[in-house]
Scaffold this active site. Structure first.
Site, PDB file in Angstrom:
ATOM      1  N   HIS A   1      30.922  80.294  36.004  1.00 19.19           N
ATOM      2  CA  HIS A   1      30.000  80.220  36.995  1.00 19.19           C
ATOM      3  C   HIS A   1      30.381  78.879  37.467  1.00 19.19           C
ATOM      4  CE1 HIS A   1      27.361  83.855  36.478  1.00 19.19           C
ATOM      5  NE2 HIS A   1      28.430  84.120  37.051  1.00 19.19           N
TER       6      HIS A   1
ATOM      7  N   ARG B   1      29.983  92.895  33.001  1.00 17.25           N
ATOM      8  CA  ARG B   1      29.705  91.732  33.072  1.00 17.25           C
ATOM      9  C   ARG B   1      28.494  91.414  33.090  1.00 17.25           C
ATOM     10  NH1 ARG B   1      32.597  87.177  34.749  1.00 17.25           N
ATOM     11  NH2 ARG B   1      31.622  85.650  36.448  1.00 17.25           N
TER      12      ARG B   1
ATOM     13  N   LYS C   1      39.017  83.803  40.518  1.00 14.59           N
ATOM     14  CA  LYS C   1      38.134  83.668  41.831  1.00 14.59           C
ATOM     15  C   LYS C   1      37.730  82.534  42.166  1.00 14.59           C
ATOM     16  CE  LYS C   1      33.913  85.663  43.558  1.00 14.59           C
ATOM     17  NZ  LYS C   1      32.755  86.581  43.368  1.00 14.59           N
TER      18      LYS C   1
ATOM     19  N   HIS D   1      31.936  96.519  37.091  1.00 11.49           N
ATOM     20  CA  HIS D   1      31.643  94.854  37.188  1.00 11.49           C
ATOM     21  C   HIS D   1      30.265  94.955  36.344  1.00 11.49           C
ATOM     22  CE1 HIS D   1      31.504  91.020  38.918  1.00 11.49           C
ATOM     23  NE2 HIS D   1      30.302  91.281  39.134  1.00 11.49           N
TER      24      HIS D   1
ATOM     25  N   ARG E   1      36.065  89.583  34.582  1.00  9.17           N
ATOM     26  CA  ARG E   1      35.911  90.230  35.774  1.00  9.17           C
ATOM     27  C   ARG E   1      37.302  91.147  35.499  1.00  9.17           C
ATOM     28  NH1 ARG E   1      35.282  84.695  37.530  1.00  9.17           N
ATOM     29  NH2 ARG E   1      33.371  84.578  38.685  1.00  9.17           N
TER      30      ARG E   1
ATOM     31  N   TYR F   1      20.860  85.717  37.187  1.00  9.62           N
ATOM     32  CA  TYR F   1      20.482  86.501  36.090  1.00  9.62           C
ATOM     33  C   TYR F   1      18.958  86.200  35.281  1.00  9.62           C
ATOM     34  CZ  TYR F   1      25.147  88.076  35.790  1.00  9.62           C
ATOM     35  OH  TYR F   1      26.478  88.532  36.208  1.00  9.62           O
TER      36      TYR F   1
END
Length: 368
Positions: free
Chosen positions: A339, A316, A239, A313, A201, A349
């Site tokens: 994640h 990514r 995050k 972004h 990120r 995805y």
């Protein structure tokens, strides 16, 4: 039943509502009415409302006070960037409409009117939904503060949001993009290449210091994020807790980073700045860079050629597409991106993975 006749012929009720859990004092509700019958009806109504948890408080709190309480809690429990986004949305969209409202009298009808107003302004449905969520949280404070019985936002439905198609660059598109970067913009070549090959990120990559690069193990240690708020650089945790990770990197990227480190030292020497392990990896001026610089630069570079610009972004997403192209599985991708679960990675995805149905159908021929 505590009902007594007053000297002027009216009837006064005195209803016990238990004890205050903090002060220990008895809570009471009193009221004077014209007839005994009305007084008896009101007495029983108050008792029932109290037992059902529907008795409202006499507290009068302004909407601005609810906002202040909400933002204080937001500042206490969330990261600075989150707080600033919430504050901006409240000041931009919510305060102008609700600042002078009487909190207790707002119903779902007024909330629906506000939602329609945002639609008429041309805001995207996702932005409107986010605004409505914040508004609902503010009214929740009214319930907590014993000002409201229920949240007027509760019955207002979110607007439908069409999920936008995910954009990403293929390896060829990324190579073409990199070729458009000029020689005196070496920092941008290194920065975008690092992100394309790691999927970090923006805040994570900006927070990297040279000490976070382990060349022996060929890893980058990700455990912090950098943001710039009110002319101040702030380091926060990533995050989520799963975002704290170590990302394996390839040898050519290490070589590129070494080259940039030598170049950075030359820049620092001219500026009279000492380069050390604590130096931000992608700093190229007397101050660390901000997010906007690297976000805006993508479009500027793309205008030099025929590459469709993407958001930062989306690099990514491009990294994920690259991994899928190389045949990596969900677990590897989940670990590299930080994640929380494989299911989240699959939900985000899964559509990028090759469709296996044709292969499955072909294998069914073997049964015939």
């Amino acid at each position: 039943m505590s009902i007594r006749k007053t000297k002027d012929g009216r009837y006064r009720i005195d209803v016990s509502l238990g004890f205050d859990p903090v002060t220990g004092k008895r809570k009471r509700k009193t009221m004077t009415l014209k007839t005994k019958k009305h007084a008896e009806e009101m007495y029983h109504a108050i008792k029932k409302a109290h037992s059902d948890g529907l008795l409202t408080s006499h507290k009068e709190v302004s909407f601005s006070t609810l906002v202040s309480i909400y933002l204080e809690q937001c500042k206490l429990h969330h990261k600075p960037n989150y707080y600033n986004i919430e504050k901006y949305t409240i000041e931009k969209h919510i305060i102008p409409h609700f600042e002078n409202c009487i909190v207790k009298k707002v119903t779902h009808n007024e909330i629906q009117d506000f939602q329609k107003l945002l639609v008429d302004k041309g805001l995207e449905n996702k932005t409107i939904n986010n605004t409505m969520i914040i508004l609902s949280k503010i009214f929740d404070i009214g319930i907590v503060e014993d000002v409201l019985i229920k949240n007027p936002c509760a019955k207002v439905k979110n607007l439908s949001v069409v999920k936008k198609q995910m954009k990403f660059w293929t390896p060829d598109q990324f190579k073409e993009f990199i070729s458009l970067i000029e020689k005196d913009e070496f920092i941008f070549k290194v920065f975008y290449t690092t992100d394309y090959l790691t999927g970090m990120r923006l805040g994570e990559i900006l927070a990297l210091q040279w000490k976070d690069l382990d060349k022996f193990r060929r890893e980058i240690n990700v455990y912090k994020a950098l943001t710039y708020i009110n002319q101040e650089y702030i380091i926060t945790s990533p995050k989520t807790k799963n975002s704290i990770r170590r990302i394996s990197i390839n040898s050519k990227l290490i070589t590129l980073l070494d080259e940039w480190r030598r170049h950075q030292k030359e820049i620092f020497d001219e500026l009279g700045i000492h380069q050390s392990e604590e130096t931000y990896m992608f700093q190229y001026k007397d101050r660390p860079p901000t997010k906007d610089i690297f976000s805006r630069k993508i479009k500027q570079i793309c205008q030099r050629g025929n590459v469709d610009p993407i958001r930062f972004h989306d690099l990514r997403h491009s990294h994920v597409a690259l991994l899928i192209h190389q045949g990596e599985d969900y677990l590897v991708i989940k670990e590299r991106l930080g994640h929380s679960s494989v299911s989240f990675t699959m939900n985000t995805y899964g559509h990028l993975f090759p469709n296996k149905q044709k292969e499955t159908a072909d294998r069914l021929d073997e049964l015939l």
